[in-house]
Design a protein around this motif. Sequence first.
Motif, PDB file in Angstrom:
ATOM      1  N   UNK A  76       0.842  -1.152  -0.066  1.00 31.45           N
ATOM      2  CA  UNK A  76       0.003  -0.007  -0.062  1.00 31.45           C
ATOM      3  C   UNK A  76       1.025   1.175  -0.142  1.00 31.45           C
ATOM      4  N   UNK A  77       2.105   1.110   0.785  1.00 32.30           N
ATOM      5  CA  UNK A  77       2.907   2.380   0.724  1.00 32.30           C
ATOM      6  C   UNK A  77       3.364   2.753  -0.694  1.00 32.30           C
ATOM      7  N   UNK A  78       3.828   1.592  -1.542  1.00 31.33           N
ATOM      8  CA  UNK A  78       4.212   1.674  -2.878  1.00 31.33           C
ATOM      9  C   UNK A  78       3.421   2.389  -3.536  1.00 31.33           C
ATOM     10  N   UNK A  79       1.976   1.894  -3.534  1.00 29.32           N
ATOM     11  CA  UNK A  79       0.925   2.119  -4.298  1.00 29.32           C
ATOM     12  C   UNK A  79       0.494   3.485  -4.110  1.00 29.32           C
ATOM     13  N   UNK A  80       0.597   4.107  -3.003  1.00 30.85           N
ATOM     14  CA  UNK A  80       0.274   5.513  -2.674  1.00 30.85           C
ATOM     15  C   UNK A  80       1.159   6.388  -2.897  1.00 30.85           C
ATOM     16  N   UNK A 300      24.452   4.504   3.542  1.00 30.06           N
ATOM     17  CA  UNK A 300      23.630   4.470   2.220  1.00 30.06           C
ATOM     18  C   UNK A 300      22.254   4.324   2.278  1.00 30.06           C
ATOM     19  N   UNK A 301      21.621   3.677   3.347  1.00 29.45           N
ATOM     20  CA  UNK A 301      20.250   3.550   3.645  1.00 29.45           C
ATOM     21  C   UNK A 301      19.498   4.693   3.647  1.00 29.45           C
ATOM     22  N   UNK A 330      15.030  -0.212   3.735  1.00 28.64           N
ATOM     23  CA  UNK A 330      15.492  -0.560   2.445  1.00 28.64           C
ATOM     24  C   UNK A 330      14.675  -0.347   1.328  1.00 28.64           C
ATOM     25  N   UNK A 331      13.105  -0.129   1.484  1.00 31.39           N
ATOM     26  CA  UNK A 331      12.373   0.248   0.625  1.00 31.39           C
ATOM     27  C   UNK A 331      12.632   1.234  -0.450  1.00 31.39           C
ATOM     28  N   UNK A 332      12.140   1.024  -1.566  1.00 30.99           N
ATOM     29  CA  UNK A 332      12.466   2.154  -2.584  1.00 30.99           C
ATOM     30  C   UNK A 332      11.726   3.438  -2.241  1.00 30.99           C
ATOM     31  N   UNK A 333      10.484   3.219  -1.612  1.00 30.83           N
ATOM     32  CA  UNK A 333      10.091   4.657  -1.321  1.00 30.83           C
ATOM     33  C   UNK A 333      10.491   5.229   0.106  1.00 30.83           C
ATOM     34  N   UNK A 334      11.264   4.639   0.728  1.00 33.03           N
ATOM     35  CA  UNK A 334      12.364   5.241   1.773  1.00 33.03           C
ATOM     36  C   UNK A 334      13.557   5.732   1.413  1.00 33.03           C
TER      37      UNK A 334
END
Length: 364
Positions: A76-80, A300-301, A330-334
Amino acid sequence: MFKKTGIFILLFFIIISAFSQTASAHTVNPVNPNAQMTTKELTNWLAHLPNRTENRILSGAFGGYTNATFSMTEANRIKNAIGQSPAVYACDYSRGWLESGNITDAIDYSCNSDLISHWKSGGIPQISMHLPNPAFQSGHYKTQISNSQYQKILDSSTTEGKRLDAILSKIADGLQQLKNEGVPVLFRPLHEMNGEWFWWGLTEYNKKDSQRISLYKQLYQKIYHYMTDTRGLDNLIWVYAPDANREFKTDFYPGSSYVDIVGLDAYFSDPYSIKGYDELTALNKPFAFTEVGPPTTNGIVGSLDYSQFINAIKQKYPKTIYFLAWDDEWSPVANKGASSLYNDSWTLNKGEVWQGSSLTPIVE
């Protein structure tokens, strides 16, 4: 006139026959000869993704450890954030660090309901396990064991072997639920075996242990035969995934009869410098990045640019059929470049896997 027509018809059937034989030769079947039809179709479809000019890499994300952190929050985080949902969504069935009176308490498959919904809405589930250590009553998934302890785990007549068998039985119960719903699974057992942090892997940094490697292969093969032959789980697509930052990536390979997809768990600051792609693709299996994210050791995180990762795939790792980004920090949206990663013309997201009740066309 009849002769010409007859010759034309004969030539037509020769061409059709040759085309059929060529098409058949290109079919990629699962290693389980008794795989359910949907699993066969999906395996073949995945193997042909690199033949496309675009829409050729499945996006993915990790949803967490079941009965602990798993939820649809990451999807949901990626979708939003970017308007896309990951095509592959992963659950880990095992919290191998859990200390309890029964080692099987570490196994939980309550994420299945979400995985079933994910499949029915156009996605594909991946399942991995951070297994508890059968050398102990419970927990200890990062406690190193000797090769003699490893041998006891492989022996079903020992206390250690009985613990392993109980673990596998409960995992199979969860996979059976998915089979009953017709859900194929990217099944990734015993990952990162060439690292020294899990009980089933090496015990020292980049130090080759031939006996250990042999014991690992026996363990992987035991799991395969139990799930496939004893439990009849014909919905599994078997994934072999060593760590990109350690040596011996193919030494642990259990054999082509036990693996459908090879992959790399890769945590990196420079996506152009990931090691192991050539080694893994030389095994002649479809290739995936089964875990990806920035390293936690060099600051790098939070600043990794995932747009560089998709560009690196295009330029250096073009046989990739899916990637699975870890969640949390590690998420792309982070980090950076999430939109470029999931919205690239090469990327397939949930909803782009299926057309009605059929997989999107294979392109030769």
